[in-house]
Scaffold this motif. Sequence first.
Motif, PDB file in Angstrom:
ATOM      1  N   GLY A  64     -34.944  59.290   0.520  1.00 15.96           N
ATOM      2  CA  GLY A  64     -33.958  58.576  -0.637  1.00 15.96           C
ATOM      3  C   GLY A  64     -34.361  57.268  -1.064  1.00 15.96           C
ATOM      4  N   PRO A 110     -28.534  70.882   3.399  1.00 11.07           N
ATOM      5  CA  PRO A 110     -29.274  72.278   3.202  1.00 11.07           C
ATOM      6  C   PRO A 110     -29.148  72.721   1.906  1.00 11.07           C
ATOM      7  N   ASP A 135     -29.391  64.758  -6.908  1.00 11.81           N
ATOM      8  CA  ASP A 135     -28.750  64.922  -5.452  1.00 11.81           C
ATOM      9  C   ASP A 135     -29.710  64.115  -4.309  1.00 11.81           C
ATOM     10  N   ALA A 189     -29.849  66.362  -0.266  1.00 12.05           N
ATOM     11  CA  ALA A 189     -29.355  67.504  -0.569  1.00 12.05           C
ATOM     12  C   ALA A 189     -29.325  68.522   0.516  1.00 12.05           C
TER      13      ALA A 189
HETATM   14  C1  LIG Z   1     -24.392  65.222   4.626  1.00  9.10           C
HETATM   15  S1  LIG Z   1     -25.910  66.186   4.647  1.00  9.10           S
HETATM   16  C2  LIG Z   1     -26.015  66.507   2.811  1.00  9.10           C
HETATM   17  C3  LIG Z   1     -25.229  67.928   2.661  1.00  9.10           C
HETATM   18  C4  LIG Z   1     -25.655  68.668   1.369  1.00  9.10           C
HETATM   19  N1  LIG Z   1     -25.224  67.548   0.417  1.00  9.10           N
HETATM   20  C5  LIG Z   1     -24.932  69.874   0.961  1.00  9.10           C
HETATM   21  O1  LIG Z   1     -23.994  69.779   0.501  1.00  9.10           O
HETATM   22  O2  LIG Z   1     -25.418  70.835   1.657  1.00  9.10           O
HETATM   23  C6  LIG Z   1     -26.976  64.559   4.563  1.00  9.10           C
HETATM   24  C7  LIG Z   1     -28.556  64.858   4.084  1.00  9.10           C
HETATM   25  O3  LIG Z   1     -29.095  63.823   4.069  1.00  9.10           O
HETATM   26  C8  LIG Z   1     -30.481  64.114   4.575  1.00  9.10           C
HETATM   27  N2  LIG Z   1     -31.097  62.417   4.798  1.00  9.10           N
HETATM   28  C9  LIG Z   1     -31.183  61.905   5.844  1.00  9.10           C
HETATM   29  N3  LIG Z   1     -31.799  60.819   5.920  1.00  9.10           N
HETATM   30  C10 LIG Z   1     -32.254  60.704   4.385  1.00  9.10           C
HETATM   31  C11 LIG Z   1     -32.870  59.629   3.659  1.00  9.10           C
HETATM   32  N4  LIG Z   1     -33.409  58.815   4.155  1.00  9.10           N
HETATM   33  N5  LIG Z   1     -33.077  60.132   2.247  1.00  9.10           N
HETATM   34  C12 LIG Z   1     -32.275  60.915   1.915  1.00  9.10           C
HETATM   35  N6  LIG Z   1     -31.592  62.048   2.652  1.00  9.10           N
HETATM   36  C13 LIG Z   1     -31.635  61.781   3.937  1.00  9.10           C
HETATM   37  C14 LIG Z   1     -30.366  64.668   6.019  1.00  9.10           C
HETATM   38  O4  LIG Z   1     -31.569  65.425   6.213  1.00  9.10           O
HETATM   39  C15 LIG Z   1     -29.066  65.728   5.396  1.00  9.10           C
HETATM   40  O5  LIG Z   1     -29.701  66.782   5.049  1.00  9.10           O
END
Ligand SMILES: C[S@@+](CC[C@H](N)C(=O)[O-])C[C@H]1O[C@@H](n2cnc3c(N)ncnc32)[C@H](O)[C@@H]1O
Length: 550
Positions: free
Chosen positions: A387, A337, A332, A335
Amino acid sequence: MSGQRPRRGGTPGADGGRRREDHREDRRDATGRQRNRGGPDGSRPRSRSAQAPSGRRRKADPARLVAFRVLRAVSRDDAYANLTLPGEIRRARLDRRDAGFATELAYGALRAQGTYDAIIAACVDRPLDALDAPVLDALRLGAHQLLGMRVDPHAAVSETVALVRAEIGAGPGGFVNAVLRRLSAEDRETWMTRLAEEKSLEPGSDEDLGLRHAHPSWVVRAMKQALRLDGRSGELEAALAADNAAPVVHLVDLPAAGEPRLAGALAAGAEPSDLLEGAAVFRGGDVGRLPGVREGELRVQDIGSQWIARAVAGSFTPETVDPDVAGEHWLDLCAGPGGKAALLAALAAEQDAALVANEPSAHRAELVRQALAPIRTDAWTVREGDGRTIGEDPAVADLVSTHGGFDRILVDAPCTGLGALRRRPEARWRRRPADLAELTVLQEELLDAAADVLAPGGLLAYVTCSPHVAETVVQVEDLLRRRPDLRLLDAHDAMTAVSSPQGAELLRSGPPREAGGETSTNSRTVQLWPHVHGTDAMFFALLLRPTQSD
Ligand SMILES: C[S@@+](CC[C@H](N)C(=O)[O-])C[C@H]1O[C@@H](n2cnc3c(N)ncnc32)[C@H](O)[C@@H]1O
């Protein structure tokens, strides 16, 4: 504040602020007015509206004060209402009914802020940004009570004025009183018609619909485009209206986190979801009282999120008819929160797969750890990092060289969140079209990084909580152009495979899509909608990296 004057002459208010529909016989239960217990001698209470302003109460009604504090935190500190409100409710020790009133007041005032601001602007003689911010927030609360809730107009005005006197000062109290009286002279519909005429808005134009349904016009345009592509051109008003309705609470059982808890919730009044197994709908108020919720084994999660997480875990590649995922490696990538990660980890634990949950923000990575805590620890790891550079992680590089990479990857990408407007009442006014430029580049880079660590035969799920086509179909088409080694599968099949019969029927029942034929990107991806599926407006695409022999 003494320099702020309501607009005079030709403005509404000549009838003293009475609405056509008067609900004065109701009390807080339906109208938001504090329960009136009568005078100390048991005599009938004196009508507050008949009192002289100097004799009016200066103590704020606790529920309105909570809503005011939430609006202040949002406008002053850029806070999120959904995170601020519970703490304020606890701090004020509101009972269930008052908590409900405070929630409806704060959320409603924030959701419709742009519309209420346009109405307030018509009642004052200067630009709104010349008003003190706390006064404007109080006016928004007054406007929502008068135009969006069944609150008695006299109570709406006098209680808002009492709040202003207590929290801001007597001078602003007089100003707010005068503005709200003007505002209360018309009902919402009349205000809409009047403003549309004044602004020369074409009926049904993006601006007109934006005003009526309290959405910025660029969001209306984005939804119109997404609906058209999804064959739902006639559903724009329904979709906009659904953003203004509170979502129902859905519960998710975490298999492998202990005994299944759904049965306890069902016994306590929840109903089984008709879309998905292992999910329930709860309309009974305080969800915290259900068994398993405080322990984290039963969670609140949008049904769309659950559906997609189950589809990601449950689909198998066309190369294999064996749905056994024992020994698989799952990732994932975004991920935090941890909502989907928790369900994925629970399913991984059940099926002897292992999940890496990646999140760059330390705070959110901690939330992921907490979300996964009830699940067997050998089924998951949390990685804290960007990521986009996951392929450089030595453990991941090792997995790529020994196993080819991850078997299933979820990219639930950072996005505008335009699909979750009903949950985040302030979001529509905070987001800017310019945010798209940065977000779409990030989405692209995350998809590339994911594709680089996807094993042959592996599945890549791309998910957004946004229907904006720049974040959805366009991203997928661009990815397929950059990575011809990937093949787009039909995400409907993956969701249908884990649906109840009604869920499958609902997925099938969409209107024919307008653009392209059966093989076009938009016909093989799933766009969920609040007004159709009762979910957030999530987008889901599923891609396969075929094995070399394929
Ligand atoms: C839409 S939310 C994910 C929600 C999560 N999958 C859930 O169901 O709770 C997007 C997430 O991507 C993270 N994010 C932001 N920049 C990122 C990066 N460069 N690499 C990976 N994750 C990133 C954010 O901090 C956030 O927590």
